[in-house]
Structure formats: C-alpha cells, structure tokens
Design a protein around this motif. Structure first.
Motif, PDB file in Angstrom:
ATOM      1  N   SER A   1       0.838  -1.207   0.000  1.00  0.00           N
ATOM      2  CA  SER A   1       0.000   0.000   0.000  1.00  0.00           C
ATOM      3  C   SER A   1       0.869   1.252   0.000  1.00  0.00           C
ATOM      4  CB  SER A   1      -0.930   0.000   1.218  1.00  0.00           C
ATOM      5  OG  SER A   1      -1.880  -1.041   1.149  1.00  0.00           O
ATOM      6  N   CYS A   2       1.939   1.241   0.793  1.00  0.00           N
ATOM      7  CA  CYS A   2       2.833   2.404   0.849  1.00  0.00           C
ATOM      8  C   CYS A   2       3.463   2.668  -0.512  1.00  0.00           C
ATOM      9  CB  CYS A   2       3.916   2.186   1.898  1.00  0.00           C
ATOM     10  SG  CYS A   2       3.330   2.283   3.614  1.00  0.00           S
ATOM     11  N   ARG A   3       3.800   1.626  -1.232  1.00  0.00           N
ATOM     12  CA  ARG A   3       4.366   1.818  -2.569  1.00  0.00           C
ATOM     13  C   ARG A   3       3.364   2.525  -3.485  1.00  0.00           C
ATOM     14  NH1 ARG A   3       6.884  -3.613  -1.895  1.00  0.00           N
ATOM     15  NH2 ARG A   3       9.121  -3.217  -1.623  1.00  0.00           N
ATOM     16  N   ALA A   4       2.099   2.133  -3.378  1.00  0.00           N
ATOM     17  CA  ALA A   4       1.072   2.772  -4.208  1.00  0.00           C
ATOM     18  C   ALA A   4       0.873   4.226  -3.788  1.00  0.00           C
ATOM     19  CB  ALA A   4      -0.236   1.995  -4.099  1.00  0.00           C
ATOM     20  N   TRP A   5       0.838   4.486  -2.493  1.00  0.00           N
ATOM     21  CA  TRP A   5       0.638   5.857  -2.018  1.00  0.00           C
ATOM     22  C   TRP A   5       1.811   6.759  -2.398  1.00  0.00           C
ATOM     23  CZ3 TRP A   5      -0.480   3.401   3.364  1.00  0.00           C
ATOM     24  CH2 TRP A   5      -1.776   2.862   3.365  1.00  0.00           C
ATOM     25  N   ALA A   6       3.004   6.181  -2.518  1.00  0.00           N
ATOM     26  CA  ALA A   6       4.210   6.973  -2.778  1.00  0.00           C
ATOM     27  C   ALA A   6       4.320   7.432  -4.227  1.00  0.00           C
ATOM     28  CB  ALA A   6       5.450   6.159  -2.404  1.00  0.00           C
ATOM     29  N   ARG A   7       3.533   6.837  -5.117  1.00  0.00           N
ATOM     30  CA  ARG A   7       3.638   7.202  -6.535  1.00  0.00           C
ATOM     31  C   ARG A   7       3.011   8.565  -6.798  1.00  0.00           C
ATOM     32  NH1 ARG A   7       1.405   1.688  -7.265  1.00  0.00           N
ATOM     33  NH2 ARG A   7       3.185   0.260  -7.371  1.00  0.00           N
ATOM     34  N   PRO A   8       3.571   9.335  -7.733  1.00  0.00           N
ATOM     35  CA  PRO A   8       2.942  10.602  -8.102  1.00  0.00           C
ATOM     36  C   PRO A   8       1.664  10.347  -8.890  1.00  0.00           C
ATOM     37  CG  PRO A   8       4.880  10.155  -9.473  1.00  0.00           C
ATOM     38  CD  PRO A   8       4.840   9.078  -8.413  1.00  0.00           C
ATOM     39  N   PRO A   9       0.763  11.353  -8.923  1.00  0.00           N
ATOM     40  CA  PRO A   9       0.906  12.672  -8.310  1.00  0.00           C
ATOM     41  C   PRO A   9       0.712  12.625  -6.799  1.00  0.00           C
ATOM     42  CG  PRO A   9      -1.257  12.438  -9.315  1.00  0.00           C
ATOM     43  CD  PRO A   9      -0.490  11.201  -9.679  1.00  0.00           C
ATOM     44  N   ALA A  10       1.059  13.733  -6.136  1.00  0.00           N
ATOM     45  CA  ALA A  10       1.011  13.833  -4.664  1.00  0.00           C
ATOM     46  C   ALA A  10       1.763  12.670  -4.033  1.00  0.00           C
ATOM     47  CB  ALA A  10      -0.433  13.877  -4.177  1.00  0.00           C
ATOM     48  N   GLY A  11       2.923  12.358  -4.615  1.00  0.00           N
ATOM     49  CA  GLY A  11       3.705  11.228  -4.145  1.00  0.00           C
ATOM     50  C   GLY A  11       4.701  11.601  -3.070  1.00  0.00           C
ATOM     51  N   MET A  12       5.616  10.689  -2.830  1.00  0.00           N
ATOM     52  CA  MET A  12       6.615  10.889  -1.788  1.00  0.00           C
ATOM     53  C   MET A  12       7.554  12.022  -2.173  1.00  0.00           C
ATOM     54  SD  MET A  12       8.682   7.880   0.187  1.00  0.00           S
ATOM     55  CE  MET A  12       7.247   7.445   1.190  1.00  0.00           C
ATOM     56  N   ARG A  13       7.898  12.849  -1.182  1.00  0.00           N
ATOM     57  CA  ARG A  13       8.747  13.996  -1.455  1.00  0.00           C
ATOM     58  C   ARG A  13       9.707  14.204  -0.301  1.00  0.00           C
ATOM     59  NH1 ARG A  13       5.370  15.733   2.313  1.00  0.00           N
ATOM     60  NH2 ARG A  13       5.435  17.896   3.035  1.00  0.00           N
ATOM     61  N   THR A  14      10.729  15.032  -0.555  1.00  0.00           N
ATOM     62  CA  THR A  14      11.647  15.466   0.489  1.00  0.00           C
ATOM     63  C   THR A  14      11.147  16.790   1.046  1.00  0.00           C
ATOM     64  OG1 THR A  14      13.517  14.376  -0.571  1.00  0.00           O
ATOM     65  CG2 THR A  14      14.019  16.109   1.024  1.00  0.00           C
ATOM     66  N   VAL A  15      11.052  16.887   2.357  1.00  0.00           N
ATOM     67  CA  VAL A  15      10.512  18.073   3.010  1.00  0.00           C
ATOM     68  C   VAL A  15      11.649  19.054   3.310  1.00  0.00           C
ATOM     69  CG1 VAL A  15       9.268  18.956   5.019  1.00  0.00           C
ATOM     70  CG2 VAL A  15       8.624  16.742   4.012  1.00  0.00           C
ATOM     71  N   ARG A  16      11.448  20.298   2.903  1.00  0.00           N
ATOM     72  CA  ARG A  16      12.403  21.353   3.215  1.00  0.00           C
ATOM     73  C   ARG A  16      11.852  22.187   4.367  1.00  0.00           C
ATOM     74  NH1 ARG A  16      16.691  23.508   0.568  1.00  0.00           N
ATOM     75  NH2 ARG A  16      16.204  22.280  -1.301  1.00  0.00           N
ATOM     76  N   LEU A  17      12.657  22.348   5.402  1.00  0.00           N
ATOM     77  CA  LEU A  17      12.254  23.123   6.573  1.00  0.00           C
ATOM     78  C   LEU A  17      12.394  24.619   6.300  1.00  0.00           C
ATOM     79  CD1 LEU A  17      13.979  20.875   9.262  1.00  0.00           C
ATOM     80  CD2 LEU A  17      11.552  20.936   8.666  1.00  0.00           C
ATOM     81  N   PRO A  18      11.711  25.460   7.083  1.00  0.00           N
ATOM     82  CA  PRO A  18      11.733  26.900   6.830  1.00  0.00           C
ATOM     83  C   PRO A  18      13.139  27.492   6.784  1.00  0.00           C
ATOM     84  CG  PRO A  18       9.967  26.386   8.349  1.00  0.00           C
ATOM     85  CD  PRO A  18      10.747  25.121   8.150  1.00  0.00           C
ATOM     86  N   GLY A  19      14.083  26.936   7.537  1.00  0.00           N
ATOM     87  CA  GLY A  19      15.440  27.449   7.528  1.00  0.00           C
ATOM     88  C   GLY A  19      16.262  27.038   6.328  1.00  0.00           C
ATOM     89  N   GLY A  20      15.688  26.166   5.480  1.00  0.00           N
ATOM     90  CA  GLY A  20      16.377  25.738   4.269  1.00  0.00           C
ATOM     91  C   GLY A  20      16.909  24.326   4.306  1.00  0.00           C
ATOM     92  N   ALA A  21      17.033  23.736   5.502  1.00  0.00           N
ATOM     93  CA  ALA A  21      17.540  22.366   5.612  1.00  0.00           C
ATOM     94  C   ALA A  21      16.501  21.376   5.104  1.00  0.00           C
ATOM     95  CB  ALA A  21      17.898  22.058   7.055  1.00  0.00           C
TER      96      ALA A  21
ATOM     97  N   MET B   1      14.903  17.513   5.359  1.00  0.00           N
ATOM     98  CA  MET B   1      14.793  16.352   6.232  1.00  0.00           C
ATOM     99  C   MET B   1      15.408  15.139   5.540  1.00  0.00           C
ATOM    100  SD  MET B   1      10.916  16.946   7.744  1.00  0.00           S
ATOM    101  CE  MET B   1      11.000  15.490   8.796  1.00  0.00           C
ATOM    102  N   SER B   2      16.006  14.231   6.318  1.00  0.00           N
ATOM    103  CA  SER B   2      16.649  13.054   5.736  1.00  0.00           C
ATOM    104  C   SER B   2      15.649  11.959   5.399  1.00  0.00           C
ATOM    105  CB  SER B   2      17.724  12.513   6.686  1.00  0.00           C
ATOM    106  OG  SER B   2      17.180  12.184   7.950  1.00  0.00           O
ATOM    107  N   VAL B   3      14.426  12.053   5.925  1.00  0.00           N
ATOM    108  CA  VAL B   3      13.365  11.116   5.553  1.00  0.00           C
ATOM    109  C   VAL B   3      12.610  11.686   4.350  1.00  0.00           C
ATOM    110  CG1 VAL B   3      13.131  10.316   7.925  1.00  0.00           C
ATOM    111  CG2 VAL B   3      11.610  12.105   7.063  1.00  0.00           C
ATOM    112  N   ARG B   4      11.923  10.815   3.635  1.00  0.00           N
ATOM    113  CA  ARG B   4      11.029  11.231   2.562  1.00  0.00           C
ATOM    114  C   ARG B   4       9.612  10.889   2.984  1.00  0.00           C
ATOM    115  NH1 ARG B   4      11.549   9.008  -2.495  1.00  0.00           N
ATOM    116  NH2 ARG B   4      11.009  11.007  -3.451  1.00  0.00           N
ATOM    117  N   THR B   5       8.637  11.713   2.586  1.00  0.00           N
ATOM    118  CA  THR B   5       7.298  11.655   3.164  1.00  0.00           C
ATOM    119  C   THR B   5       6.225  11.711   2.093  1.00  0.00           C
ATOM    120  OG1 THR B   5       8.113  12.824   5.127  1.00  0.00           O
ATOM    121  CG2 THR B   5       5.732  12.791   4.806  1.00  0.00           C
ATOM    122  N   VAL B   6       5.149  10.941   2.321  1.00  0.00           N
ATOM    123  CA  VAL B   6       3.916  11.104   1.559  1.00  0.00           C
ATOM    124  C   VAL B   6       2.774  11.211   2.557  1.00  0.00           C
ATOM    125  CG1 VAL B   6       3.512   8.614   1.274  1.00  0.00           C
ATOM    126  CG2 VAL B   6       2.481  10.232  -0.332  1.00  0.00           C
ATOM    127  N   CYS B   7       1.809  12.075   2.269  1.00  0.00           N
ATOM    128  CA  CYS B   7       0.704  12.343   3.189  1.00  0.00           C
ATOM    129  C   CYS B   7      -0.609  11.863   2.587  1.00  0.00           C
ATOM    130  CB  CYS B   7       0.603  13.841   3.487  1.00  0.00           C
ATOM    131  SG  CYS B   7       2.116  14.548   4.148  1.00  0.00           S
TER     132      CYS B   7
END
Length: 245
Positions: free
Chosen positions: A37-57, A59-65
């Motif tokens: 299921s996670c593999r299906a949810w991770a596909r685009p569109p609205a797929g898994m992405r790398t999150v950039r924090l407000p300071g510019g850094a 995150m080392s994890v990748r996320t799908v919501c």
C-alpha cells in the motif's frame, strides 16, 4: 521480523502515562500488505517527497501524506510544497487499523494503566500506577496519515506533533529496518527520555499526558528487515486526527 535471539516474545512497555509500545503487533502478512500500500501511495501525483524546513535544511526522511498534506508547520488539501496536486484520500484501512490499535493499547474503555512512571516529567511526577482517561477507539476519527521512509542513515530530531487541532492519540506503525526511537517528556528536548527499539510490526501509541511529548528517531539499523518485505530502509506510518474541518 528482524529475528529475536530470545525464545520468548518481547513484552509490552509503557514508557510514560498514555504511551504504549506493543511489539510484534502486526502479523507478517499485514506488514507485507502495508508495504505494498505504501508503494502505491508513494507514486505521483502527490507522491513521496523530500521536506524542506523553513530554515532551508532538508529532512533526511522522505514523506507522503494521506487525507491532509502536512508541511512545516501546517496542513493543506494540496501538496503546497511539492507538485501542487490534491492530496491522496485517507484510506479506510488505516482508520480501521488505528482504531484497532487504540483498543489494543488502551483497552475497550479507553483507559491506559501505566506502571512505574514516577518522575517521568515535571508535570506528571509521582504518577506510578496512574491511569489517565484517554478517548477510546469508538470516538477516534483519524483523517490524516504521514508515511515516512527512512533510507540508511536517516534520522528524525526530537519534535512534537502539535500541528493538529485536537489532542487525540497518535498511532505509529513500524515496517522494515529496526530503529532506536527516543520518547521524551512534554517540557524540553532534554532528559528524561526513554530509548526503545522499534522493529518491523511494532505498534507505538501516545495520547493523554504523553500526546505532546518530544520524540524522534536516533538511528536506524540497516539490514535488520525481513527480506520477505522487499523493503530497503524503514517505513513509519503515523495516523492522526487533525481536528480540521
């Protein structure tokens, strides 16, 4: 899943009032279904992405919501920090699984009995045997999930899950590689904290007095996943109730 050298199962742990660790809660077949299921949810569109924090850094994890799109530090119905497409719907299977998890952690009446927690944090010191009232599964209406993939070397700094407009419990499921999970207190990122080993199939729930405790992933242990999962790294699924309309 990663192999336990002891001939008996690991036991439930209650590291703080309202926080519950249930080892090996998901059966191997359930784990494999969730990975697919996670593999299906991770596909685009609205797929898994790398999150950039407000300071510019980044995150080392990748996320799908799912259900609602989380970004630092809020929720939206579209991937506002990605491809801009509508977020994928929250799956019924995760809602059912999360309600089942609350029953397993807190019992059918929604009460969590916690032992040995005296001195855990300044606001709940001396609470050994404390049994907080926590909403049971019947009143739990989760509508958002974050699926985080931890590749080898990824970690998660100590943080609070506080972008929701409710104090309903958070349900966390682990898949793949084992990690060292640090569960802290509600006041600071410093001690006291408890380090737990979360393996594939483990359930961790935190609500009540522990709902807004600091927590994070210190490290993952590469190569500890069951090869049958076909998964490199660790997947963590956190299910929440947003409190948003």
């Amino acid at each position: 899943m990663s192999g336990d050298p002891l001939p008996f199962p690991r036991e439930r742990a209650d590291p703080a009032p309202g926080a519950v660790h249930l080892p090996d809660w998901l059966a191997p077949a359930e784990q494999r279904r969730l990975v697919e299921s996670c593999r299906a949810w991770a596909r685009p569109p609205a797929g898994m992405r790398t999150v950039r924090l407000p300071g510019g850094a980044e995150m080392s994890v990748r996320t799908v919501c799912l259900g609602w799109h989380w970004y630092p530090y809020g929720y939206a119905r579209t991937v506002v920090d990605g491809d801009g497409t509508p977020v994928k719907p929250f799956p019924d299977e995760l809602g059912d699984l999360a309600r089942r998890a609350l029953t397993a952690a807190y019992g059918p009446d929604g009460r969590a009995t916690v032992a040995g927690t005296a001195g855990y944090a300044p606001d709940i010191a001396g609470t050994a045997g404390y049994a907080p009232d926590i909403a049971g599964a019947a009143g739990y209406a989760p509508d958002v999930a974050l699926v985080n993939h931890y590749p080898h070397g990824a970690r998660m700094g100590l943080h609070k899950d506080r972008d929701e407009r409710t104090d309903a419990p958070v349900v966390s499921l682990s898949l793949g590689d084992t990690c060292v999970f640090r569960f802290g207190n509600t006041e600071t990122r410093t001690r006291p904290w408890t380090d737990l080993e979360l393996r594939s199939g483990d359930l961790f729930v935190f609500g009540g007095p522990a709902r807004f405790a600091y927590h994070g992933v210190v490290r993952t242990l590469p190569g500890t996943a069951d090869p049958a999962l076909g998964l490199t790294g660790r997947l963590n699924i956190t299910v929440r109730q947003s409190g948003l309309a």
